[in-house]
Design an enzyme around this catalytic site. Sequence first.
Site, PDB file in Angstrom:
ATOM      1  N   TYR A 274       0.981  -1.133  -0.441  1.00 52.00           N
ATOM      2  CA  TYR A 274       0.010   0.011   0.363  1.00 52.00           C
ATOM      3  C   TYR A 274       0.591   1.175  -0.002  1.00 52.00           C
ATOM      4  O   TYR A 274       1.589   1.428   0.779  1.00 52.00           O
ATOM      5  CB  TYR A 274      -1.048  -0.335   1.574  1.00 52.00           C
ATOM      6  CG  TYR A 274      -2.322   1.115   0.839  1.00 52.00           C
ATOM      7  CD1 TYR A 274      -3.481   0.350   0.534  1.00 52.00           C
ATOM      8  CD2 TYR A 274      -1.951   2.688   1.682  1.00 52.00           C
ATOM      9  CE1 TYR A 274      -4.220   1.863   0.432  1.00 52.00           C
ATOM     10  CE2 TYR A 274      -3.383   3.340   1.531  1.00 52.00           C
ATOM     11  CZ  TYR A 274      -3.905   2.607   0.795  1.00 52.00           C
ATOM     12  OH  TYR A 274      -5.028   3.573   0.678  1.00 52.00           O
TER      13      TYR A 274
ATOM     14  N   TYR B 263      -5.507   4.814  -8.385  1.00 56.40           N
ATOM     15  CA  TYR B 263      -5.946   5.037  -6.701  1.00 56.40           C
ATOM     16  C   TYR B 263      -6.753   4.556  -5.585  1.00 56.40           C
ATOM     17  O   TYR B 263      -7.857   4.896  -6.114  1.00 56.40           O
ATOM     18  CB  TYR B 263      -6.114   6.324  -6.126  1.00 56.40           C
ATOM     19  CG  TYR B 263      -5.951   6.944  -4.805  1.00 56.40           C
ATOM     20  CD1 TYR B 263      -5.202   6.264  -3.492  1.00 56.40           C
ATOM     21  CD2 TYR B 263      -7.144   7.304  -4.095  1.00 56.40           C
ATOM     22  CE1 TYR B 263      -5.291   6.129  -2.136  1.00 56.40           C
ATOM     23  CE2 TYR B 263      -7.292   7.960  -2.910  1.00 56.40           C
ATOM     24  CZ  TYR B 263      -6.197   7.653  -2.042  1.00 56.40           C
ATOM     25  OH  TYR B 263      -6.196   7.682  -0.508  1.00 56.40           O
TER      26      TYR B 263
END
Lengths: 138, 390
Positions: free
Chosen positions: B288, B338
């Site tokens: 992440y 994203y």
Amino acid sequence: MSQTATKPVPVPDEVSAPFFDGAREGRLMLQHCAACEKWSFPVRERCPHCMGAKLAWRAASGRGTLYTFAIMHQVMNPGFAADVPYNVSQIDLDEGVRMVCNIVGLANDALRIGMAVEAVFEDVGDGVSIPKFRPVTG
Amino acid sequence: MANTSKGAIVGLGVTPMGRIYGRRAVDFAAEAIALALEDAGLQKSDVDGLLINANIPNDMLPGAQMTLGLENLTLMNVMSAYGSTGGSMMQYACMAIREGLATTVVLVYADAPLTPSRGAGQSYAGPHRFPLGGMTGLKAAYGDFGANLGYAMAAQRHMHLYGTTEDQLGTIAVGQRQWAQMSPWAQMKAPMTMADHHASRWIAEPLRLFDCCLVSNGAVAIIVTSVERARDLKQPPVHVLGYAQCAPGDNASTARHPGVETGAKRSGEAAFRMAGITRADIGSCQLYDCYTYTVLVTLEDYGFCAKGEGGPFVADGKLAPGGALPTNTGGGQLSGYYMWSFTPMSEAIVQARGQGGARQVANNDFILVSGNGGILNYHSTLIFSPHAGG
Ligand SMILES: [Zn+2]
């Protein structure tokens, strides 16, 4: 329709009113638990340490050290357009809680992690004051 | 030998990403689910489970089930732990399937915050998204908007304690841009040098624009089923061998050091244990990366290097194409798209299947996937493999 934008002013709610009342009188009011004798922040209804429901408001020392900071360059709200770049900082208060705020009275490039700071209070309009912090001198 | 598979990923749908206007999040979700069903060779009527990733307010709410036209579900929920959610959804899907609650579970993330009239930062975290009551108003009065500041403060603390440098963060951004150039889905493909990184504007010092993730309109859907059922489907199954979570607690206690010590440590250890492998078995990471710094601190907490040594660890370019630990091989959220933890999960699926084309990693036996939410508050870990283990 455009005029000089103002900064957002917090609206004290039922649970946070004593914090803002204290700030208006120049005191940093924090919640302290009668059962476990620990401090907490941000403001809430119940102790996060022991879940006790009896949180009393007490004046904190207003002293702490700079844990970390960042220098904001983005204008996320037009009220801050004249302020960028400005600091947003985390203060480790002597009471054991960490508070996000601004450091005042110091250029951004003079901020140093670990420096001693103390609370000052700023009238932000609408009868609301908020704590900020400045370096401890002398 | 690794432990046995806990569940199998059989479908992946990724919509076009970026400045695609005029569509609701739930419409991107529908497109992603249709793509995932086609990818898996399944029909909509095969789906009996739906887990929706809640978002900063959009239309990904329980009612999305009806908009999507999914019926007779025996597992359905909207979940939220911000950017770590997708990893947790994968865990609950595997458990629910093994417990017999459902056979075919769709996981979906969708968002559409970008509009033509606002910049990416304003779209994502502008004042229109924040009320002024009580403590929330206090944050606003300090100019504390969005996540950029929180991560910048974490990075600043790390730099202070360990001497981490802007160049070391920049190495992560530059490497991921190189990966993005090989991904058909990536939004940002223009070459980036270290000089470009340093010339990008400050967002929240010490983070520059190129240290920050993109904002995307789009959706990703993933279909999970049992190991047995996966054998008969269209795609090579991707096995979920290990998983865990850790949410360490409040950032406001001085007893903790939340910016520099994250839930990745405990979550990673537990996931490795479940999978029956060690860190040395990992051939590729999909981490992440809301910010460059998140990658650095996650690598430390997963134990790839000692606490504080993340900067020197990444500085030799080992995360970039040709490096020893290929990481965020689709460009991640910095240069790809994203979609919260659906970005690392989707790329890990591609790599585990061996469908990465020019960006395919040589060793895809075990792929480490992380999710992270809040200001390093919530962490999820997954270990994917093309092998069923056991
Ligand atoms: Zn207590």
